[in-house]
Design an enzyme around this catalytic site. Structure first.
Site, PDB file in Angstrom:
ATOM      1  N   SER A 172      -3.865  26.528   0.126  1.00  0.00           N
ATOM      2  CA  SER A 172      -3.821  25.066  -0.051  1.00  0.00           C
ATOM      3  C   SER A 172      -4.798  24.612  -1.132  1.00  0.00           C
ATOM      4  O   SER A 172      -4.431  23.875  -2.057  1.00  0.00           O
ATOM      5  CB  SER A 172      -4.133  24.368   1.280  1.00  0.00           C
ATOM      6  OG  SER A 172      -5.424  24.727   1.753  1.00  0.00           O
ATOM      7  N   HIS A 204       0.536  32.537  -1.300  1.00  0.00           N
ATOM      8  CA  HIS A 204      -0.097  33.325  -0.226  1.00  0.00           C
ATOM      9  C   HIS A 204      -0.374  34.721  -0.781  1.00  0.00           C
ATOM     10  O   HIS A 204      -0.708  34.861  -1.968  1.00  0.00           O
ATOM     11  CB  HIS A 204       0.841  33.342   1.000  1.00  0.00           C
ATOM     12  CG  HIS A 204       0.158  33.595   2.314  1.00  0.00           C
ATOM     13  ND1 HIS A 204      -0.230  34.846   2.717  1.00  0.00           N
ATOM     14  CD2 HIS A 204      -0.198  32.768   3.322  1.00  0.00           C
ATOM     15  CE1 HIS A 204      -0.805  34.783   3.919  1.00  0.00           C
ATOM     16  NE2 HIS A 204      -0.792  33.519   4.314  1.00  0.00           N
ATOM     17  N   GLU A 257     -14.388  31.887   8.064  1.00  0.00           N
ATOM     18  CA  GLU A 257     -13.450  32.627   8.910  1.00  0.00           C
ATOM     19  C   GLU A 257     -13.508  34.088   8.473  1.00  0.00           C
ATOM     20  O   GLU A 257     -13.597  35.014   9.271  1.00  0.00           O
ATOM     21  CB  GLU A 257     -12.033  32.073   8.726  1.00  0.00           C
ATOM     22  CG  GLU A 257     -10.944  32.881   9.408  1.00  0.00           C
ATOM     23  CD  GLU A 257      -9.545  32.389   9.064  1.00  0.00           C
ATOM     24  OE1 GLU A 257      -9.246  31.204   9.302  1.00  0.00           O
ATOM     25  OE2 GLU A 257      -8.745  33.200   8.551  1.00  0.00           O
ATOM     26  N   TRP A 277       7.947  30.582   9.840  1.00  0.00           N
ATOM     27  CA  TRP A 277       6.513  30.395   9.605  1.00  0.00           C
ATOM     28  C   TRP A 277       6.312  29.380   8.487  1.00  0.00           C
ATOM     29  O   TRP A 277       5.734  28.322   8.700  1.00  0.00           O
ATOM     30  CB  TRP A 277       5.807  31.717   9.239  1.00  0.00           C
ATOM     31  CG  TRP A 277       4.462  31.417   8.628  1.00  0.00           C
ATOM     32  CD1 TRP A 277       3.362  30.945   9.296  1.00  0.00           C
ATOM     33  CD2 TRP A 277       4.107  31.467   7.245  1.00  0.00           C
ATOM     34  NE1 TRP A 277       2.333  30.702   8.401  1.00  0.00           N
ATOM     35  CE2 TRP A 277       2.767  31.011   7.141  1.00  0.00           C
ATOM     36  CE3 TRP A 277       4.793  31.841   6.082  1.00  0.00           C
ATOM     37  CZ2 TRP A 277       2.093  30.932   5.910  1.00  0.00           C
ATOM     38  CZ3 TRP A 277       4.127  31.766   4.864  1.00  0.00           C
ATOM     39  CH2 TRP A 277       2.784  31.313   4.791  1.00  0.00           C
ATOM     40  N   ASP A 330      -6.833  26.544  16.540  1.00  0.00           N
ATOM     41  CA  ASP A 330      -6.175  27.220  15.418  1.00  0.00           C
ATOM     42  C   ASP A 330      -4.686  26.897  15.428  1.00  0.00           C
ATOM     43  O   ASP A 330      -4.080  26.592  14.396  1.00  0.00           O
ATOM     44  CB  ASP A 330      -6.407  28.733  15.544  1.00  0.00           C
ATOM     45  CG  ASP A 330      -5.900  29.493  14.335  1.00  0.00           C
ATOM     46  OD1 ASP A 330      -6.171  29.037  13.204  1.00  0.00           O
ATOM     47  OD2 ASP A 330      -5.239  30.531  14.515  1.00  0.00           O
ATOM     48  N   ARG A 347       2.873  37.895  12.393  1.00  0.00           N
ATOM     49  CA  ARG A 347       2.694  36.620  13.080  1.00  0.00           C
ATOM     50  C   ARG A 347       2.802  36.805  14.587  1.00  0.00           C
ATOM     51  O   ARG A 347       3.399  37.769  15.063  1.00  0.00           O
ATOM     52  CB  ARG A 347       3.775  35.616  12.628  1.00  0.00           C
ATOM     53  CG  ARG A 347       3.558  35.083  11.199  1.00  0.00           C
ATOM     54  CD  ARG A 347       2.330  34.208  11.154  1.00  0.00           C
ATOM     55  NE  ARG A 347       1.946  33.708   9.839  1.00  0.00           N
ATOM     56  CZ  ARG A 347       0.931  34.199   9.116  1.00  0.00           C
ATOM     57  NH1 ARG A 347       0.244  35.235   9.516  1.00  0.00           N
ATOM     58  NH2 ARG A 347       0.579  33.633   7.982  1.00  0.00           N
ATOM     59  N   ASN A 391      -8.054  28.716   2.931  1.00  0.00           N
ATOM     60  CA  ASN A 391      -8.115  30.163   2.718  1.00  0.00           C
ATOM     61  C   ASN A 391      -8.597  30.591   1.339  1.00  0.00           C
ATOM     62  O   ASN A 391      -8.617  31.784   1.035  1.00  0.00           O
ATOM     63  CB  ASN A 391      -6.737  30.785   2.984  1.00  0.00           C
ATOM     64  CG  ASN A 391      -6.431  30.850   4.463  1.00  0.00           C
ATOM     65  OD1 ASN A 391      -7.324  30.683   5.292  1.00  0.00           O
ATOM     66  ND2 ASN A 391      -5.181  31.082   4.802  1.00  0.00           N
TER      67      ASN A 391
END
Ligand code: SFD
Ligand code: AMP
Length: 613
Positions: free
Chosen positions: A422, A375, A128, A219, A338, A250, A63
């Protein structure tokens, strides 16, 4: 006298100690070796680095990737994006520093064998979204861990670090860490010249939605136990933005992430009547947060806010209209992969509820809150910034050094810099590793000296729950209940319940206030008293006991920061009912705290937010 008298103490001396072999830790080990060819670099990990941490089960996207080689984005663009998403408050120097190096990290991952999807038209990595690229990532963690294992002098798996060790003479100088082997129960003492904490973020601070047969499902990884914060807070490190817990939209019950669906597959969310609802909440949201409502893309918290308001208005369930976008075999494969790469449980929910995503929509919901630094959120330690671009008051030492001398951090550990994910966490590990090596070399052999008295005191304390259990189990009154101890699970459930009900969990629709927080802190103080009576049946429970200690201290930081910030900066993450609006005049600042373990006192204050881009 300790009842486990056969316990050994293993002492390890090293130059750089990396605590936690997840993404930040693997990056730190890899880069430390590059700059510190002859140094002794040790990784200590509570699980096994091959499959540990938040990426244990794999991921389906990276990401954080700029794509500078194709002119897709520049680091400054990423700073603007993260700043907008976090409602104006980020450490721009730290984010810029990661953004300018993150592409080289991703190129290394590919070189080491990670399959990255390609756009058949351009040959570039398949995007993405603007910042995210798609991977076949089931084996992402073993691939990255192999590089770290080859770089480190030694990796000590299955050792839970419980405390940092401090220098005998200088209380603000780290000297190593202590913990225990979760398999053989031996005590481990690591004496180090520099320490990098990369022990990940925190789930199970707030009560999860999953109960009964789904208990424990979350999560973020259930084993993300707040050690990155617990270790640092206890040692007196300055923490920032601990109130900025994250709530995520989510897929319901399996916690499947939504990014690939919204951004790549172009699915959309609706209320129960098939209506798109985000726009409808725009004016009301703007009245709360002003111009921040105009930020594009819409900040993550505001997307949550619209969903929460729609649910409160009784127009739920909210649905991801998967069937509207899975019109080709390729897209259907991407949709399934995914989840199979990253959140297998969501694919299991589909199977168990007879949902074929190309036939039927799937429910979405907002999760319980998590405490993280990587995040769309930025809780963590206050760190010294990069030499070439950090403002003067963001720089007091080596890059990524915390306010404790010799103590560095990476990934979820470091506060103020959101959107690392990550790849950015690994990159920040590399930055911290390089910096820690320089620090060690500049010492010219002047190593810190661990305090023998502290080690002895901690070694006795670490194993006490085993003794407490053995002595008191004779008084069990029913099942697992005994008056003489508190089991880690019972302590965890008390923590989750009070955080949920008083500090803004899902059951109050994330609402809290000064009276609620004050009452929550009162109950938290009582829980802390009882932690002295934790009982552990075996080594596994002993690990649970120390994870709980780290979670409780972290939870207290969250509650105190939330009380301190008298505004609602991130509607959709939490609401201060007594201060429902964003207040830039007073609160365009970071919140900071320092804990004094000797007195139990917390000191809170504000730190300036500098805009450098
Ligand atoms: O889309 C001790 N993440 C995603 N990142 C991406 O790049 N792409 C995605 O697709 C991502 N998605 C996602 C993600 C995470 C999860 C759980 C899901 C989906 C389901 C986020 C990243 O994973 C995250 O940003 C990084 O992993 C953070 O790195 P770091 O190093 O801060 O944390 P870690 O990797 O969890 O490692 C921590 C390590 O420390 C160990 N540890 N060891 C010794 N003693 C102790 N006391 C310790 N406490 C912890 C841990 O075992 C671990 O190895 S998406 O949904 O966002
Ligand atoms: P998630 O799968 O929700 O963790 O998101 C993965 C990435 O996509 C993160 O960088 C998110 O910020 C981003 N993202 C998810 N949903 C959206 C959306 N609707 N609009 C813009 N970005 C999104």
């Amino acid at each position: 006298m300790a009842l486990f008298s056969s316990r050994k103490t293993v002492v390890v001396d090293c130059d750089v100690l990396v605590i936690g072999g997840g993404f930040g830790g693997c990056g730190a080990a890899y880069e430390s070796r590059y700059w510190g060819r002859d140094l002794k670099i040790v990784v200590v990990e509570k699980a096994n680095i091959e499959r540990s941490g938040a990426v244990a089960h794999g991921l389906s996207a990276i990401n954080c990737y700029m794509g500078m080689q194709w002119g897709e984005n520049q680091p400054e663009d990423h700073v603007r994006y993260a700043r907008g998403d976090l409602m104006g408050l980020v450490r721009e120097d730290l984010i810029y520093d990661i953004a300018r190096h993150v592409d080289s990290t991703v190129h290394k991952f590919e070189e080491w064998g990670l399959p990255i999807m390609k756009d058949p038209q351009t040959g570039h990595y398949l995007r993405e979204g603007r910042w995210q690229i798609m991977i076949h990532g089931e084996s992402y963690k073993p691939i990255v861990a192999e590089a770290a294992a080859k770089s480190a002098t030694a990796v000590y798996n299955r050792i839970m670090v419980t405390h940092l060790l401090m220098d005998r003479k200088r209380p603000n100088r780290v000297a190593g860490a202590i913990g225990f082997n979760v398999r053989d129960g031996h005590c481990h003492v690591f004496r180090a010249k520099a320490v990098i904490v990369a022990a990940g973020g925190a789930s199970h601070i707030f009560r999860p939605r999953a109960i009964g047969e789904g208990t424990g499902r979350t999560w973020y990884a259930p084993w993300s136990s707040a050690s990155a914060y617990g270790l640092l807070i206890e040692a007196g490190a300055k923490m920032v933005q601990m109130e900025n817990r994250i709530v995520l939209a989510r897929f319901k019950d399996g916690y499947g992430p939504v990014g690939a669906w919204f951004l790549l597959l172009k699915a959309y969310a609706t209320n129960a009547y098939g209506e798109k609802y985000e726009e409808a909440w725009f004016d009301a949201t703007k009245a709360l947060v002003g111009a921040y409502a105009d930020v594009k893309p819409m900040p993550t918290c505001l997307r949550n806010h619209a969903m929460i308001e729609e649910m409160k208005a009784g127009r739920g369930p909210i649905y991801m209209q998967t069937q509207a976008c899975l019109d080709t075999k390729e897209k259907e494969d991407i949709g399934w992969e995914d989840f199979l790469d990253m959140t297998v449980g969501q694919a299991v929910v589909w199977a168990s509820q007879n949902i074929d995503p190309k036939e039927r929509a799937s429910e979405l919901i907002t999760s319980e809150p998590y405490v993280m630094g990587s995040h769309a959120t930025c809780s963590g330690a206050w760190a010294s910034g990069p030499e070439d671009c950090a403002p003067a008051d963001y720089q007091w030492g080596y890059n990524r050094m915390t306010t404790i001398e010799g103590l560095f951090g990476a990934g979820d550990t470091i506060g103020g810099s959101a959107h690392k994910f990550s790849s950015g966490s690994f990159t920040e590990g590399r930055i911290a590793g390089k910096s820690a090596v320089r620090y060690v070399m500049d010492l010219n052999g002047a190593a810190p000296a661990a305090d023998a008295a502290q080690i002895e005191r901690l070694a006795a304390m670490i194993f006490r729950p085993l003794d407490t259990y053995r002595i008191n189990r004779n008084e069990i009154v029913a099942g697992t209940v005994a008056p003489g101890y508190l089991l880690p699970l019972h302590g965890l459930q008390r923590l989750e319940k009070l955080m949920d009900e008083y500090v803004g969990g899902y059951s109050t629709f994330y609402v809290t206030s000064e009276p609620l927080l004050e009452r929550g802190l009162e109950l938290l103080a009582m829980l802390k008293e009882d932690l002295a009576h934790l009982g552990a049946e075996d080594l596994h429970q002993l690990q649970r006991a120390w994870e709980l200690q780290h979670r409780v201290l972290t939870a207290e930081a969250v509650a105190r920061h939330t009380l301190f910030r008298r505004e609602t900066r991130w509607p959709g993450y939490y609401y201060r009912a007594d201060h429902p609006r964003l207040d830039d005049a007073e609160w365009h600042v970071f919140t900071a705290s320092e804990f004094d373990a000797k007195t139990g006192d917390w000191r809170l204050g504000k730190l300036p937010v500098h805009h450098i881009v």
